[in-house]
Motif scaffolding. Structure first.
Motif, PDB file in Angstrom:
ATOM      1  N   ILE A   1       7.292  -7.867  -4.103  1.00  0.00           N
ATOM      2  CA  ILE A   1       6.166  -8.094  -3.187  1.00  0.00           C
ATOM      3  C   ILE A   1       4.990  -8.713  -3.935  1.00  0.00           C
ATOM      4  O   ILE A   1       4.362  -9.672  -3.472  1.00  0.00           O
ATOM      5  N   LEU A   2       4.683  -8.167  -5.122  1.00  0.00           N
ATOM      6  CA  LEU A   2       3.558  -8.675  -5.903  1.00  0.00           C
ATOM      7  C   LEU A   2       3.820 -10.089  -6.407  1.00  0.00           C
ATOM      8  O   LEU A   2       2.903 -10.914  -6.494  1.00  0.00           O
ATOM      9  N   GLU A   3       5.082 -10.379  -6.731  1.00  0.00           N
ATOM     10  CA  GLU A   3       5.436 -11.721  -7.189  1.00  0.00           C
ATOM     11  C   GLU A   3       5.217 -12.743  -6.077  1.00  0.00           C
ATOM     12  O   GLU A   3       4.657 -13.830  -6.304  1.00  0.00           O
ATOM     13  N   ARG A   4       5.642 -12.387  -4.858  1.00  0.00           N
ATOM     14  CA  ARG A   4       5.434 -13.287  -3.719  1.00  0.00           C
ATOM     15  C   ARG A   4       3.944 -13.446  -3.420  1.00  0.00           C
ATOM     16  O   ARG A   4       3.476 -14.530  -3.070  1.00  0.00           O
TER      17      ARG A   4
ATOM     18  N   VAL B   1       4.786   5.421  -5.771  1.00  0.00           N
ATOM     19  CA  VAL B   1       5.043   5.431  -7.212  1.00  0.00           C
ATOM     20  C   VAL B   1       3.938   6.151  -7.969  1.00  0.00           C
ATOM     21  O   VAL B   1       4.190   6.783  -9.000  1.00  0.00           O
ATOM     22  N   GLU B   2       2.692   6.078  -7.455  1.00  0.00           N
ATOM     23  CA  GLU B   2       1.589   6.755  -8.133  1.00  0.00           C
ATOM     24  C   GLU B   2       1.569   8.253  -7.813  1.00  0.00           C
ATOM     25  O   GLU B   2       1.209   9.071  -8.663  1.00  0.00           O
ATOM     26  N   GLY B   3       1.984   8.607  -6.598  1.00  0.00           N
ATOM     27  CA  GLY B   3       1.950  10.009  -6.203  1.00  0.00           C
ATOM     28  C   GLY B   3       3.191  10.782  -6.599  1.00  0.00           C
ATOM     29  O   GLY B   3       3.107  11.927  -7.064  1.00  0.00           O
ATOM     30  N   ALA B   4       4.371  10.163  -6.444  1.00  0.00           N
ATOM     31  CA  ALA B   4       5.619  10.877  -6.733  1.00  0.00           C
ATOM     32  C   ALA B   4       5.976  10.840  -8.214  1.00  0.00           C
ATOM     33  O   ALA B   4       6.627  11.751  -8.725  1.00  0.00           O
ATOM     34  N   GLY B   5       5.579   9.772  -8.899  1.00  0.00           N
ATOM     35  CA  GLY B   5       5.843   9.678 -10.330  1.00  0.00           C
ATOM     36  C   GLY B   5       7.215   9.136 -10.650  1.00  0.00           C
ATOM     37  O   GLY B   5       8.081   8.996  -9.778  1.00  0.00           O
ATOM     38  N   PRO B   6       7.464   8.846 -11.933  1.00  0.00           N
ATOM     39  CA  PRO B   6       8.706   8.181 -12.358  1.00  0.00           C
ATOM     40  C   PRO B   6       9.960   9.019 -12.202  1.00  0.00           C
ATOM     41  O   PRO B   6      11.066   8.501 -12.301  1.00  0.00           O
ATOM     42  N   ARG B   7       9.831  10.321 -11.956  1.00  0.00           N
ATOM     43  CA  ARG B   7      11.012  11.173 -11.813  1.00  0.00           C
ATOM     44  C   ARG B   7      11.448  11.284 -10.359  1.00  0.00           C
ATOM     45  O   ARG B   7      12.435  11.950 -10.053  1.00  0.00           O
TER      46      ARG B   7
ATOM     47  N   ALA C   1      11.664   1.594  -5.618  1.00  0.00           N
ATOM     48  CA  ALA C   1      10.295   1.302  -5.175  1.00  0.00           C
ATOM     49  C   ALA C   1       9.619   0.325  -6.121  1.00  0.00           C
ATOM     50  O   ALA C   1       8.923  -0.609  -5.688  1.00  0.00           O
ATOM     51  N   ILE C   2       9.808   0.521  -7.428  1.00  0.00           N
ATOM     52  CA  ILE C   2       9.226  -0.385  -8.420  1.00  0.00           C
ATOM     53  C   ILE C   2       9.796  -1.795  -8.253  1.00  0.00           C
ATOM     54  O   ILE C   2       9.057  -2.799  -8.304  1.00  0.00           O
ATOM     55  N   ALA C   3      11.118  -1.898  -8.028  1.00  0.00           N
ATOM     56  CA  ALA C   3      11.735  -3.217  -7.853  1.00  0.00           C
ATOM     57  C   ALA C   3      11.188  -3.908  -6.611  1.00  0.00           C
ATOM     58  O   ALA C   3      10.871  -5.104  -6.631  1.00  0.00           O
ATOM     59  N   MET C   4      11.055  -3.151  -5.514  1.00  0.00           N
ATOM     60  CA  MET C   4      10.536  -3.714  -4.275  1.00  0.00           C
ATOM     61  C   MET C   4       9.072  -4.137  -4.440  1.00  0.00           C
ATOM     62  O   MET C   4       8.661  -5.211  -4.001  1.00  0.00           O
TER      63      MET C   4
ATOM     64  N   ALA D   1       0.826  -1.210   0.000  1.00  0.00           N
ATOM     65  CA  ALA D   1       0.000   0.000   0.000  1.00  0.00           C
ATOM     66  C   ALA D   1       0.860   1.259   0.000  1.00  0.00           C
ATOM     67  O   ALA D   1       0.600   2.210  -0.752  1.00  0.00           O
ATOM     68  N   ALA D   2       1.916   1.272   0.839  1.00  0.00           N
ATOM     69  CA  ALA D   2       2.771   2.463   0.931  1.00  0.00           C
ATOM     70  C   ALA D   2       3.537   2.690  -0.364  1.00  0.00           C
ATOM     71  O   ALA D   2       3.657   3.828  -0.840  1.00  0.00           O
ATOM     72  N   LEU D   3       4.069   1.632  -0.951  1.00  0.00           N
ATOM     73  CA  LEU D   3       4.846   1.773  -2.181  1.00  0.00           C
ATOM     74  C   LEU D   3       3.967   2.161  -3.370  1.00  0.00           C
ATOM     75  O   LEU D   3       4.394   2.920  -4.244  1.00  0.00           O
ATOM     76  N   LYS D   4       2.727   1.669  -3.391  1.00  0.00           N
ATOM     77  CA  LYS D   4       1.811   2.089  -4.459  1.00  0.00           C
ATOM     78  C   LYS D   4       1.497   3.585  -4.345  1.00  0.00           C
ATOM     79  O   LYS D   4       1.429   4.289  -5.355  1.00  0.00           O
ATOM     80  N   ARG D   5       1.306   4.045  -3.109  1.00  0.00           N
ATOM     81  CA  ARG D   5       1.082   5.487  -2.918  1.00  0.00           C
ATOM     82  C   ARG D   5       2.273   6.289  -3.434  1.00  0.00           C
ATOM     83  O   ARG D   5       2.113   7.336  -4.057  1.00  0.00           O
TER      84      ARG D   5
END
Length: 362
Positions: free
Chosen positions: A133-136, A113-119, A126-129, A107-111
């Protein structure tokens, strides 16, 4: 960025993001005040300085990887209801992930990457982490689906077996030293009519019995796993185990493993465990150690991890490093025994489970 470089730049990154310019002077004075008397903070400094002191402590907590304190300080900062940098979400997700709290980390990492953006500075980590998490999570969900399907199959096979069976009686007593049980035969029941005599434990485990001498209403019977028998367990005549379906064959096999077995919960993609052939929901039965000319039954996670360290050339009694891993693992998978060459549990999440608990899922 490597983990080492990431950690080395961590202090600089969060300090630059959260505490800048003239604020650092005021922060230094506030930190001295807090060290002298923590109660002065809320009384004698502004909310901005209070927040900056929390940020300073947060930087220190992140540097030493004190994840519980990191989460507490982030919660304290949010409780002040003031604007916070999006990086707070990243460091919160990182701390939750390190503590094994996958849902909160996701939940925190989705907030972030979606809020801060790719820059954002930590977007790629965060994307790697998040990907890991999603793979597990997908592996756990797939294992749960397989377990649920196996449970349904077992229930259907169990119902069919009972429908084709006739009650004979109950076990009266067990002599584990000599490996036999005494069955109290119900009035009017024919214990020797065939086709197959078996006991069904409360956990649903079928244990085949070999009938012996019938004296009055008491029948002696032997079993390969007499230790699993006990007074009050019901005995039936019914179809042979092979006709009862693969799930009951699976449980008959598992019942001989002892009170605890080792189950594979998940296997990380690309890990050593995945390359060796292990799969989620495998039950590890035994490990053949050629140099000792022995096959060890695996009864708990600690024993398996000890054998794995030997196989990797790192544990007590390990062979010369660099030798090809000669160990052979036998696992139970969907009612079949699978042999895997090489013992590698890198990236594998293991779980000790009781035979009874495993029976309820199969």
């Amino acid at each position: 960025m490597s983990i080492g470089n990431f950690r080395n730049s961590l202090h600089m990154k969060i300090t630059d993001l959260l505490i800048r310019g003239p604020q650092r002077v005021a922060l230094a004075a506030a930190v001295i005040l807090v060290a002298a008397s923590p109660n002065l903070l809320a009384q004698d400094v502004s909310a901005d300085v209070q927040l900056d002191v929390i940020k300073h402590r947060l930087v220190e907590a992140i540097k030493v990887e004190n994840h519980p304190l990191t989460l507490k300080l982030i919660a304290d900062a949010r409780a002040m209801n003031r604007p916070l940098n999006p990086e707070f979400d990243f460091f919160e997700g990182n701390a939750f992930n390190a503590l094994g709290k996958a849902e909160e980390a996701e939940a925190a990492l989705k907030r972030y990457v979606e809020g801060a953006g790719p820059r954002a500075r930590n977007y790629k980590p965060a994307i790697a982490m998040l990907s890991n998490i999603l793979e597990r999570k997908e592996a756990r969900e797939a294992a749960a689906r397989r377990a649920e399907e196996a449970r349904r199959q077992r229930e259907a096979a169990h119902a069919a077996m009972l429908a084709a069976s006739v009650r004979v009686g109950e076990i009266k007593r067990v002599n584990t030293e000599w490996g036999y049980a005494v069955v109290s035969v119900d009035d009017g029941a024919d214990a020797l009519a065939g086709p197959t005599l078996y006991a069904l434990t409360p956990a649903g485990v079928r244990i085949d019995l070999k009938p012996g001498k019938l004296t009055g209403n008491e029948l002696s019977a032997t079993a390969a796993d007499s230790a699993a028998l006990g007074p009050g367990i019901v005995v039936y005549r019914g179809p042979a185990a092979a006709a009862a379906g693969p799930s009951d064959q699976t449980m008959s096999t598992i019942s001989g493993l002892g009170p605890t077995v080792v189950r594979v919960v998940s296997v990380a993609s690309g890990s050593g465990g995945a390359q060796s052939g292990l799969e989620a929901d495998d039950v590890v039965v035994s490990v053949l150690v050629p140099e000792a000319n022995r096959e060890f039954k695996v009864r708990n996670k600690a024993a398996l991890m000890g054998l794995a360290s030997r196989a990797a050339g790192t544990g007590p009694g390990a062979g010369a490093p660099g030798l090809v891993n000669p160990f052979v693992v036998t696992v139970l998978r969907n009612g079949n025994r699978i042999r895997i060459n090489g013992l590698n549990i890198d990236g594998v999440e293991l779980q000790d489970v009781s035979t009874a608990a495993l029976s309820s899922r199969k």
